[in-house]
Design a protein around this motif. Structure first.
Motif, PDB file in Angstrom:
ATOM      1  N   LYS A   1       0.838  -1.205   0.000  1.00 15.95           N
ATOM      2  CA  LYS A   1       0.000   0.000   0.000  1.00 15.95           C
ATOM      3  C   LYS A   1       0.867   1.246   0.000  1.00 15.95           C
ATOM      4  O   LYS A   1       0.576   2.231  -0.690  1.00 15.95           O
ATOM      5  CB  LYS A   1      -0.912  -0.023   1.228  1.00 15.95           C
ATOM      6  N   SER A   2       1.983   1.227   0.758  1.00  8.44           N
ATOM      7  CA  SER A   2       2.890   2.379   0.817  1.00  8.44           C
ATOM      8  C   SER A   2       3.529   2.635  -0.535  1.00  8.44           C
ATOM      9  O   SER A   2       3.646   3.767  -0.992  1.00  8.44           O
ATOM     10  CB  SER A   2       3.974   2.143   1.871  1.00  8.44           C
ATOM     11  N   VAL A   3       3.957   1.565  -1.185  1.00  8.65           N
ATOM     12  CA  VAL A   3       4.567   1.701  -2.516  1.00  8.65           C
ATOM     13  C   VAL A   3       3.558   2.281  -3.497  1.00  8.65           C
ATOM     14  O   VAL A   3       3.868   3.159  -4.302  1.00  8.65           O
ATOM     15  CB  VAL A   3       5.100   0.338  -3.002  1.00  8.65           C
ATOM     16  N   PHE A   4       2.327   1.760  -3.410  1.00  8.99           N
ATOM     17  CA  PHE A   4       1.274   2.255  -4.304  1.00  8.99           C
ATOM     18  C   PHE A   4       1.031   3.745  -4.100  1.00  8.99           C
ATOM     19  O   PHE A   4       0.888   4.510  -5.063  1.00  8.99           O
ATOM     20  CB  PHE A   4      -0.016   1.468  -4.048  1.00  8.99           C
ATOM     21  N   LEU A   5       0.993   4.165  -2.827  1.00  5.34           N
ATOM     22  CA  LEU A   5       0.753   5.588  -2.531  1.00  5.34           C
ATOM     23  C   LEU A   5       1.891   6.459  -3.052  1.00  5.34           C
ATOM     24  O   LEU A   5       1.662   7.563  -3.555  1.00  5.34           O
ATOM     25  CB  LEU A   5       0.572   5.779  -1.022  1.00  5.34           C
ATOM     26  N   LEU A   6       3.122   5.954  -2.894  1.00  3.53           N
ATOM     27  CA  LEU A   6       4.273   6.714  -3.406  1.00  3.53           C
ATOM     28  C   LEU A   6       4.206   6.851  -4.917  1.00  3.53           C
ATOM     29  O   LEU A   6       4.474   7.921  -5.474  1.00  3.53           O
ATOM     30  CB  LEU A   6       5.570   6.027  -2.994  1.00  3.53           C
ATOM     31  N   LEU A   7       3.865   5.758  -5.586  1.00  3.37           N
ATOM     32  CA  LEU A   7       3.743   5.800  -7.038  1.00  3.37           C
ATOM     33  C   LEU A   7       2.628   6.735  -7.474  1.00  3.37           C
ATOM     34  O   LEU A   7       2.759   7.487  -8.450  1.00  3.37           O
ATOM     35  CB  LEU A   7       3.501   4.394  -7.593  1.00  3.37           C
ATOM     36  N   LEU A   8       1.524   6.713  -6.730  1.00  5.99           N
ATOM     37  CA  LEU A   8       0.401   7.592  -7.040  1.00  5.99           C
ATOM     38  C   LEU A   8       0.780   9.053  -6.855  1.00  5.99           C
ATOM     39  O   LEU A   8       0.460   9.912  -7.684  1.00  5.99           O
ATOM     40  CB  LEU A   8      -0.794   7.231  -6.142  1.00  5.99           C
ATOM     41  N   LEU A   9       1.498   9.331  -5.754  1.00  3.55           N
ATOM     42  CA  LEU A   9       1.946  10.700  -5.485  1.00  3.55           C
ATOM     43  C   LEU A   9       2.893  11.178  -6.581  1.00  3.55           C
ATOM     44  O   LEU A   9       2.803  12.312  -7.059  1.00  3.55           O
ATOM     45  CB  LEU A   9       2.638  10.757  -4.122  1.00  3.55           C
ATOM     46  N   ALA A  10       3.802  10.308  -6.999  1.00  5.40           N
ATOM     47  CA  ALA A  10       4.743  10.667  -8.065  1.00  5.40           C
ATOM     48  C   ALA A  10       4.004  10.941  -9.356  1.00  5.40           C
ATOM     49  O   ALA A  10       4.340  11.882 -10.093  1.00  5.40           O
ATOM     50  CB  ALA A  10       5.757   9.546  -8.260  1.00  5.40           C
ATOM     51  N   ALA A  11       3.004  10.145  -9.644  1.00  2.00           N
ATOM     52  CA  ALA A  11       2.229  10.335 -10.879  1.00  2.00           C
ATOM     53  C   ALA A  11       1.485  11.655 -10.862  1.00  2.00           C
ATOM     54  O   ALA A  11       1.421  12.373 -11.861  1.00  2.00           O
ATOM     55  CB  ALA A  11       1.259   9.172 -11.068  1.00  2.00           C
ATOM     56  N   VAL A  12       0.916  11.988  -9.683  1.00  2.60           N
ATOM     57  CA  VAL A  12       0.182  13.254  -9.550  1.00  2.60           C
ATOM     58  C   VAL A  12       1.131  14.432  -9.732  1.00  2.60           C
ATOM     59  O   VAL A  12       0.834  15.394 -10.452  1.00  2.60           O
ATOM     60  CB  VAL A  12      -0.529  13.333  -8.185  1.00  2.60           C
ATOM     61  N   CYS A  13       2.304  14.362  -9.117  1.00  5.48           N
ATOM     62  CA  CYS A  13       3.287  15.450  -9.232  1.00  5.48           C
ATOM     63  C   CYS A  13       3.760  15.610 -10.669  1.00  5.48           C
ATOM     64  O   CYS A  13       3.911  16.718 -11.179  1.00  5.48           O
ATOM     65  CB  CYS A  13       4.487  15.187  -8.319  1.00  5.48           C
ATOM     66  N   PHE A  14       3.983  14.473 -11.316  1.00  5.23           N
ATOM     67  CA  PHE A  14       4.473  14.523 -12.694  1.00  5.23           C
ATOM     68  C   PHE A  14       3.426  15.126 -13.616  1.00  5.23           C
ATOM     69  O   PHE A  14       3.721  15.964 -14.467  1.00  5.23           O
ATOM     70  CB  PHE A  14       4.840  13.110 -13.161  1.00  5.23           C
ATOM     71  N   SER A  15       2.172  14.712 -13.396  1.00  3.75           N
ATOM     72  CA  SER A  15       1.103  15.222 -14.267  1.00  3.75           C
ATOM     73  C   SER A  15       0.839  16.694 -14.007  1.00  3.75           C
ATOM     74  O   SER A  15       0.377  17.409 -14.885  1.00  3.75           O
ATOM     75  CB  SER A  15      -0.171  14.404 -14.063  1.00  3.75           C
ATOM     76  N   ALA A  16       1.135  17.156 -12.785  1.00  6.28           N
ATOM     77  CA  ALA A  16       0.878  18.555 -12.446  1.00  6.28           C
ATOM     78  C   ALA A  16       1.953  19.481 -12.982  1.00  6.28           C
ATOM     79  O   ALA A  16       1.738  20.675 -13.118  1.00  6.28           O
ATOM     80  CB  ALA A  16       0.778  18.703 -10.927  1.00  6.28           C
ATOM     81  N   ALA A  17       3.139  18.927 -13.261  1.00  3.98           N
ATOM     82  CA  ALA A  17       4.230  19.766 -13.757  1.00  3.98           C
ATOM     83  C   ALA A  17       3.912  20.252 -15.164  1.00  3.98           C
ATOM     84  O   ALA A  17       3.498  19.465 -16.011  1.00  3.98           O
ATOM     85  CB  ALA A  17       5.533  18.973 -13.760  1.00  3.98           C
ATOM     86  N   PRO A  18       4.041  21.554 -15.410  1.00  4.23           N
ATOM     87  CA  PRO A  18       3.723  22.068 -16.748  1.00  4.23           C
ATOM     88  C   PRO A  18       4.706  21.540 -17.784  1.00  4.23           C
ATOM     89  O   PRO A  18       5.890  21.368 -17.509  1.00  4.23           O
ATOM     90  CB  PRO A  18       3.875  23.584 -16.582  1.00  4.23           C
ATOM     91  N   ALA A  19       4.177  21.259 -18.951  1.00  3.67           N
ATOM     92  CA  ALA A  19       5.035  20.778 -20.038  1.00  3.67           C
ATOM     93  C   ALA A  19       5.929  21.918 -20.501  1.00  3.67           C
ATOM     94  O   ALA A  19       5.515  23.076 -20.559  1.00  3.67           O
ATOM     95  CB  ALA A  19       4.171  20.279 -21.183  1.00  3.67           C
ATOM     96  N   LYS A  20       7.173  21.593 -20.812  1.00  6.40           N
ATOM     97  CA  LYS A  20       8.108  22.596 -21.294  1.00  6.40           C
ATOM     98  C   LYS A  20       7.724  23.034 -22.713  1.00  6.40           C
ATOM     99  O   LYS A  20       7.331  22.216 -23.538  1.00  6.40           O
ATOM    100  CB  LYS A  20       9.531  22.055 -21.281  1.00  6.40           C
ATOM    101  N   ILE A  21       7.837  24.324 -22.963  1.00  4.56           N
ATOM    102  CA  ILE A  21       7.586  24.896 -24.279  1.00  4.56           C
ATOM    103  C   ILE A  21       8.922  25.356 -24.839  1.00  4.56           C
ATOM    104  O   ILE A  21       9.608  26.171 -24.214  1.00  4.56           O
ATOM    105  CB  ILE A  21       6.617  26.094 -24.193  1.00  4.56           C
ATOM    106  N   THR A  22       9.298  24.824 -25.971  1.00  5.42           N
ATOM    107  CA  THR A  22      10.565  25.227 -26.581  1.00  5.42           C
ATOM    108  C   THR A  22      10.317  26.377 -27.552  1.00  5.42           C
ATOM    109  O   THR A  22       9.391  26.336 -28.353  1.00  5.42           O
ATOM    110  CB  THR A  22      11.225  24.052 -27.317  1.00  5.42           C
TER     111      THR A  22
END
Length: 276
Positions: free
Chosen positions: A3-24
């Motif tokens: 469950k802890s691993v799952f929560l960490l993975l979920l948190l990482a996914a949320v953070c990654f999805s929240a990060a704005p995509a870079k515009i070149t």
């Protein structure tokens, strides 16, 4: 544990999805673009150029400075395959002032339509835009017209000087170059930042004054536009005509000051699609 691993993975996914995509962003231009990253060449009169101002407001934008000191649109087109241009989300093209000063032929829309090559400004813009489309057909292309210019005197070498756009050069006006870029933008449905007509940067406020010797008295005097256009300047003998207190929209009659760059940055952002 699972469950802890799952929560960490979920948190990482949320953070990654929240990060704005870079515009070149690839900014193609002349010295006005180049100086953004070479402020020492302005006598350190410039704090931030328009590229830095834009990316500070929008950290998700990463710029590549393709400003080339003294180059024309024709120079860019002739060297288009050797510049190292890369695929980007946004391209800006800020050229034209050197084409005017160097007397490059503007040409006609037929040069653009018929892809007549880099012998005219219209033809050069077609070469450039073709290359950008080849790199990324879905990229946004923003055209920037040249701004008006006063009498230019290079801060590091007064022998490098030029009169302003208040009169023609080789029977062509800088406004004609700006209008050509506007016409290309209209045809292609590109966004156009019209610095020449809409920025509020004019011959009258390029500088607050130009300090020149009064021809009658031989004493230095601060002349405003248009009076300074009739007073001679001797780069061999006269003091640099633009002391710091003369700075207004430009610091040398041509290149933007901090105030000028702020206007350019705001106008580019206003035409930049998809930014909040």
């Amino acid at each position: 544990m699972k469950k802890s691993v799952f929560l960490l993975l979920l948190l990482a996914a949320v953070c990654f999805s929240a990060a704005p995509a870079k515009i070149t962003w690839v900014a193609i231009g002349d010295s006005i673009t180049y100086l953004n990253d070479h402020k020492d060449e302005t006598g350190n009169r410039v704090t931030k150029g328009y590229l830095s101002l834009i990316t500070e407001k929008h950290p998700d934008i990463e710029y590549i400075n393709q400003g080339h000191n003294g180059w024309t649109s024709i120079n860019i087109a002739e060297r288009i395959e050797s510049l190292g241009l890369v695929k980007a989300d946004v391209y800006t093209i800020f050229l034209g002032t050197n084409d005017w000063w160097q007397g490059k032929p503007i040409g006609t829309m037929a040069d653009y339509d018929n892809q007549n090559g880099a012998s005219t400004v219209y033809g050069a813009f077609r070469v450039i835009t073709n290359k950008l489309r080849d790199l990324n057909r879905n990229a946004d292309i923003i055209l920037i017209t040249p701004m008006q210019r006063g009498d230019f005197v290079y801060i590091n070498n007064a022998k490098n000087n030029a009169y302003g756009s208040y009169k023609p050069k080789r029977d062509q006006t800088l406004e004609q170059v700006a209008n050509a870029i506007l016409e290309i933008g209209l045809k292609e449905k590109f966004s156009v930042v019209d610095l020449y007509h809409e920025s509020g940067m004019t011959h009258e406020n390029m500088v607050k004054f130009k300090r020149l010797k009064n021809p009658q008295t031989g004493q230095y005097q601060n002349y405003t536009y248009p009076d300074y256009t009739n007073i001679p300047f001797d780069p061999e003998k006269d003091e640099y005509p633009y002391p710091p207190e003369a700075i207004n929209m430009t610091y040398d009659g041509l290149h933007p000051s901090d105030k000028g760059y702020e206007i350019i940055a705001e106008m580019v952002l206003a035409k930049w699609k998809g930014l909040n």
